[in-house]
Design a protein around this motif. Structure first.
Motif, PDB file in Angstrom:
ATOM      1  N   ARG A   7      30.709  48.371  35.546  1.00 47.72           N
ATOM      2  CA  ARG A   7      30.691  46.963  35.116  1.00 47.72           C
ATOM      3  C   ARG A   7      32.107  46.495  34.755  1.00 47.72           C
ATOM      4  O   ARG A   7      32.529  45.404  35.129  1.00 47.72           O
ATOM      5  N   ALA A   8      32.864  47.340  34.058  1.00 49.84           N
ATOM      6  CA  ALA A   8      34.243  47.003  33.693  1.00 49.84           C
ATOM      7  C   ALA A   8      35.121  46.870  34.943  1.00 49.84           C
ATOM      8  O   ALA A   8      35.960  45.963  35.025  1.00 49.84           O
ATOM      9  N   ALA A   9      34.920  47.742  35.926  1.00 53.65           N
ATOM     10  CA  ALA A   9      35.698  47.669  37.173  1.00 53.65           C
ATOM     11  C   ALA A   9      35.380  46.384  37.931  1.00 53.65           C
ATOM     12  O   ALA A   9      36.277  45.747  38.499  1.00 53.65           O
ATOM     13  N   ILE A  10      34.116  45.966  37.924  1.00 58.51           N
ATOM     14  CA  ILE A  10      33.730  44.715  38.587  1.00 58.51           C
ATOM     15  C   ILE A  10      34.297  43.520  37.827  1.00 58.51           C
ATOM     16  O   ILE A  10      34.755  42.543  38.433  1.00 58.51           O
ATOM     17  N   ASP A  81      26.385  52.592  44.846  1.00 54.95           N
ATOM     18  CA  ASP A  81      27.609  52.001  45.386  1.00 54.95           C
ATOM     19  C   ASP A  81      27.476  50.522  45.714  1.00 54.95           C
ATOM     20  O   ASP A  81      28.337  49.950  46.390  1.00 54.95           O
ATOM     21  N   LEU A  82      26.398  49.874  45.241  1.00 53.78           N
ATOM     22  CA  LEU A  82      26.194  48.438  45.476  1.00 53.78           C
ATOM     23  C   LEU A  82      25.915  47.721  44.168  1.00 53.78           C
ATOM     24  O   LEU A  82      25.232  48.250  43.293  1.00 53.78           O
ATOM     25  N   ALA A  83      26.439  46.512  44.072  1.00 57.07           N
ATOM     26  CA  ALA A  83      26.184  45.667  42.908  1.00 57.07           C
ATOM     27  C   ALA A  83      26.165  44.218  43.373  1.00 57.07           C
ATOM     28  O   ALA A  83      26.635  43.903  44.472  1.00 57.07           O
ATOM     29  N   PHE A  84      25.631  43.353  42.553  1.00 52.71           N
ATOM     30  CA  PHE A  84      25.626  41.928  42.879  1.00 52.71           C
ATOM     31  C   PHE A  84      25.933  41.125  41.628  1.00 52.71           C
ATOM     32  O   PHE A  84      25.773  41.601  40.511  1.00 52.71           O
ATOM     33  N   GLU A  85      26.379  39.894  41.883  1.00 51.01           N
ATOM     34  CA  GLU A  85      26.699  38.984  40.788  1.00 51.01           C
ATOM     35  C   GLU A  85      26.233  37.584  41.153  1.00 51.01           C
ATOM     36  O   GLU A  85      26.503  37.099  42.252  1.00 51.01           O
ATOM     37  N   HIS A 108      27.988  37.083  44.815  1.00 45.93           N
ATOM     38  CA  HIS A 108      28.877  38.101  45.356  1.00 45.93           C
ATOM     39  C   HIS A 108      28.114  39.421  45.431  1.00 45.93           C
ATOM     40  O   HIS A 108      27.376  39.762  44.504  1.00 45.93           O
ATOM     41  N   VAL A 109      28.313  40.127  46.506  1.00 46.86           N
ATOM     42  CA  VAL A 109      27.815  41.494  46.642  1.00 46.86           C
ATOM     43  C   VAL A 109      29.043  42.389  46.621  1.00 46.86           C
ATOM     44  O   VAL A 109      30.037  42.113  47.309  1.00 46.86           O
ATOM     45  N   TYR A 110      28.989  43.422  45.809  1.00 43.77           N
ATOM     46  CA  TYR A 110      30.109  44.351  45.663  1.00 43.77           C
ATOM     47  C   TYR A 110      29.724  45.715  46.221  1.00 43.77           C
ATOM     48  O   TYR A 110      28.561  46.117  46.141  1.00 43.77           O
ATOM     49  N   ASN A 117      37.021  52.606  44.370  1.00 44.37           N
ATOM     50  CA  ASN A 117      37.222  51.257  43.835  1.00 44.37           C
ATOM     51  C   ASN A 117      36.134  50.315  44.334  1.00 44.37           C
ATOM     52  O   ASN A 117      35.547  50.518  45.393  1.00 44.37           O
ATOM     53  N   TRP A 118      35.898  49.262  43.551  1.00 39.02           N
ATOM     54  CA  TRP A 118      34.932  48.232  43.931  1.00 39.02           C
ATOM     55  C   TRP A 118      35.620  47.134  44.725  1.00 39.02           C
ATOM     56  O   TRP A 118      36.774  46.784  44.444  1.00 39.02           O
ATOM     57  N   TYR A 119      34.895  46.572  45.715  1.00 33.56           N
ATOM     58  CA  TYR A 119      35.390  45.496  46.569  1.00 33.56           C
ATOM     59  C   TYR A 119      34.276  44.470  46.784  1.00 33.56           C
ATOM     60  O   TYR A 119      33.095  44.798  46.666  1.00 33.56           O
TER      61      TYR A 119
END
Length: 128
Positions: A7-10, A81-85, A108-110, A117-119
């Motif tokens: 979460r901090a990296a995102i 390895d997936l996240a969304f916002e 956004h999908v990360y 690293n997150w992208y």
């Protein structure tokens, strides 16, 4: 559920993306995206891949500046390895563009890259 470290990296990625837009830095903007990242903005064709994103960003920053961009996440979640916002935005452009509203929203999908690293894997935004 996202770990606190992810979460901090995102959060850091979101701030780097915001800052690159306000500063009009196409290289920094492009570096926030995954190699196969996609941008989907209203009334525009999809922009797919870092090379295309770099050209898109360079062209965008030549014609418009963004003196104000506030990003307010509503939901940030995911796992592995997936996240969304889901977020709201307050965005001002100079010069103003017809149909572009100050109050906006984005999805956004990360993805976590092989380097850890997150992208941004996909970015979609529009007027509220």
């Amino acid at each position: 559920m996202l770990r606190d470290l992810d979460r901090a990296a995102i959060d850091d990625l979101r701030e780097r993306l915001r800052r690159s837009i306000v500063e009009g830095d196409a290289e920094a903007y492009t570096s926030c995206f995954a190699e196969d990242g996609v941008i989907m903005h209203p009334d525009s064709p999809q922009v797919r891949g870092r090379e295309a994103i770099a050209a898109y960003a360079a062209g965008m920053f030549e014609v418009v500046s963004v003196p104000l961009l506030e990003l307010s996440p509503i939901v940030v979640d995911g796992g592995g390895d997936l996240a969304f916002e889901v977020a709201t935005q307050v965005c001002e452009l100079e010069p103003e563009m017809p149909g572009f509203k100050r109050d906006r929203q984005h999805l956004h999908v990360y993805t976590r890259g092989s380097d850890g690293n997150w992208y941004v894997a996909a970015a979609m935004s529009g007027n509220q």
